[in-house]
Structure formats: structure tokens, C-alpha cells
Scaffold this active site. Structure first.
Site, PDB file in Angstrom:
ATOM      1  N   ARG A  55      41.368  32.337  31.158  1.00 45.27           N
ATOM      2  CA  ARG A  55      41.906  33.140  32.263  1.00 45.27           C
ATOM      3  C   ARG A  55      40.792  33.865  33.007  1.00 45.27           C
ATOM      4  NH1 ARG A  55      46.576  37.462  31.082  1.00 45.27           N
ATOM      5  NH2 ARG A  55      44.836  38.608  30.168  1.00 45.27           N
ATOM      6  N   LYS A 154      42.770  39.051  37.381  1.00 43.71           N
ATOM      7  CA  LYS A 154      42.554  40.382  36.815  1.00 43.71           C
ATOM      8  C   LYS A 154      41.293  40.965  37.442  1.00 43.71           C
ATOM      9  CE  LYS A 154      43.372  41.385  32.495  1.00 43.71           C
ATOM     10  NZ  LYS A 154      44.519  42.308  32.523  1.00 43.71           N
ATOM     11  N   GLU A 187      56.455  44.130  36.936  1.00 39.24           N
ATOM     12  CA  GLU A 187      55.871  44.450  35.644  1.00 39.24           C
ATOM     13  C   GLU A 187      55.699  45.961  35.573  1.00 39.24           C
ATOM     14  OE1 GLU A 187      52.109  42.437  35.545  1.00 39.24           O
ATOM     15  OE2 GLU A 187      51.268  43.606  37.190  1.00 39.24           O
TER      16      GLU A 187
END
Length: 297
Positions: A55, A154, A187
């Protein structure tokens, strides 16, 4: 462990924390230009390290950031940093910055990305909250549209989440739910969210603006092994208000119950039976799997 004794991996070398410094011209500092991963260490193993590194490299590729070492070298550097700090349980923050460049947004003026690996500890929520559960609110701050920046990146710019976290703290709550631009549940400020109703499990779709969390996926695997059916859905606040149980997942948070949302009790206002079972199953998985750390004798 006292933080002053930490050894930090910085651009290929392990250095004492007091010497771990970055340039004021690093674009990670100047513009939040970079990406990161948070990773857990359990019982001398790094949990889901491969998935985290995949990721990380995907985040970097998405923002046209070249990581100057291979994924295999990054894995070696990560476990060696853990070993150097003799951590059996803890938390890793792996940071890739755009690197040193001139003032101005142009990332191509940064010839080489910076790499920082911190292996230490983290406490996101008080220990008793894992037994009594969290209180949640709806944050006024919305998640950015995926058309602006994919939630799967991220990035080092977490101001959106920080502003939402400020709302939670000012409201006297530990965590909050962030909605997307359509008003659907995305979220929490740093965690994924799940609800249970009539024995069925529901979580927002990734298309709703949620990060496809590594812990999220691990917990989904655990629940399916338990025989639970997991549905990824477009979720509204109403579904959470009327849920039987609710819990959050994240690398730093692990798995934690939520018992109140917008001052409404979730279920009977206590951590649910299935939630507590899921927590125990996840702990067993986390403490028995992962990439071994090569500690010195």
C-alpha cells in the site's frame, strides 16, 4: 522505553532520536508532500508487513513519488529498525517525504525522497475504553471527494482528519464519524467503522470515501471465519443509530467497541457480545502471525 533511547532509521542509517532531523526545505514539511504507513508489532512479529508496504508503494506511485529503495530493502530496513530498538510489541511509523527541494510546489525540484522509520509505542485510546466503549459524534468536517485525492493514498497531509478530531475533543468524545460529500458515512477520523444488526455485519464501501484499511481487511477475514456475513454498503447515520453493535478498526486503534453515537446509545449502550468475540479472535490472529523480527541473541 524512554523515547530518548530510540534509534530512528533515516535515509539508510540508524541514528539516535536526537540526531534524527530533516531539512526545513523538505517538501514533506513544507507542503505535506509524501505518504506514510502505520504498522503494528505483536509478539516479536510485524503484522501484515507485506500488505502495508504494498500500500505504501501504491500511495507513492499514485502521487508520482519514487521511493529510492526496493520494497524488499524497505522490509529489511523496517524489521531491522524494530530489532535495533528491541521492541516485541509496538508501533511503526514509516514515512516517505518528497525530499529536499527549493521553495515552491514543483516536486521535480526534489531529487531524492526521504525515508524515516520510527519504531516505538502508541496509545490511541485509554485502556478502559476497550472494555467500556467509545462515544462518537458526527463531525461537521467532511471527507474530501475522491475526485480531489483518493482516500487510498495515505498522504502526509492529515489536516482534514485533524480538524474532525478537534471537533470530537471539543465535544468531549473520543472519536467521530466523517461523512462524504453526499452525506453518507465514510469512516472515522482515523479508523474504519463496522456495525452489527440481527447478526449481520455492515461497513461502508470503499467508494464511500473510506480507506481500505489493513486491519479492516484482517477483521473481515476473522468475521468470515466465524461464519458472519459481511456486507459493504452505502451507509447512513440512521443505520448506526439503530445498530445492535458497533466497533472501529485501525492499526493504531486495533479493534474497539463504540457504544454511543450522537448521544444515542448503540444497542444497550454496552460493548456487544459479537464485538467482544471479534476482538478476541483478532488478538489471537495478530499475536500468532506476521513477519518475524531478527533480534540479536
Amino acid at each position: 522505553m524512554a523515547t530518548s533511547n530510540l534509534l530512528i532509521y533515516l535515509d539508510g542509517k540508524l541514528v539516535p532520536e536526537s540526531e534524527a532531523k530533516v531539512s526545513v526545505f523538505d517538501h514533506g514539511l513544507l507542503y505535506g508532500d509524501g505518504c506514510f504507513e502505520g504498522i503494528r508489532i505483536y509478539n516479536g512479529r510485524v503484522f501484515r508487513l507485506t500488505e502495508h508496504l504494498v500500500r505504501l508503494y501504491e500511495s507513492a506511485r499514485s502521487i508520482c513519488l519514487t521511493i529510492p529503495i526496493s520494497i524488499e530493502e524497505m522490509e529489511k530496513a523496517t524489521v531491522e529498525t524494530v530489532a535495533a530498538n528491541n521492541l516485541r510489541d509496538g508501533y511503526i511509523r514509516l514515512v516517505i517525504t518528497r525530499g529536499v527541494g527549493s521553495l515552491g510546489l514543483n516536486p521535480y525540484q526534489c531529487p531524492k525522497a526521504g525515508i524515516i522509520i520510527i519504531a516505538s509505542g502508541i496509545t490511541l485510546y485509554a485502556k478502559e475504553k476497550y472494555e467500556t466503549g467509545l462515544n462518537l459524534i458526527t463531525c461537521a468536517t467532511r471527507r474530501p471527494t475522491p475526485a480531489a485525492l483518493s482516500p487510498q493514498v495515505k498522504s502526509l497531509n492529515y489536516l482534514n482528519n485533524i480538524m474532525a478530531k478537534i471537533e470530537c475533543i471539543q465535544a468531549g468524545c473520543e472519536e467521530g464519524i466523517m461523512l462524504n460529500e453526499q452525506g453518507y458515512v465514510a469512516e472515522c477520523t482515523g479508523d474504519n467503522i463496522f456495525i452489527i444488526k440481527k447478526g449481520q455485519v455492515y461497513t461502508p464501501t470503499i467508494a464511500s470515501g473510506a480507506l481500505d484499511g489493513i486491519t479492516r481487511q484482517a477483521v473481515i477475514e476473522v468475521m468470515r471465519e466465524m461464519g458472519l456475513t459481511v456486507h459493504e454498503v452505502t451507509m447512513t447515520r440512521h443505520e448506526i443509530y439503530t445498530a445492535d453493535e458497533c466497533f472501529l478498526t485501525g492499526t493504531a486503534a486495533e479493534v474497539i467497541p463504540a457504544v454511543q453515537y450522537d448521544r444515542r446509545p448503540i444497542g444497550d449502550g454496552k460493548p456487544g457480545k459479537l464485538t467482544l468475540e471479534i476482538i478476541q479472535k483478532f488478538k489471537a490472529l495478530a499475536n500468532s502471525t506476521g513477519t518475524p523480527v531478527p533480534y540479536s541473541a
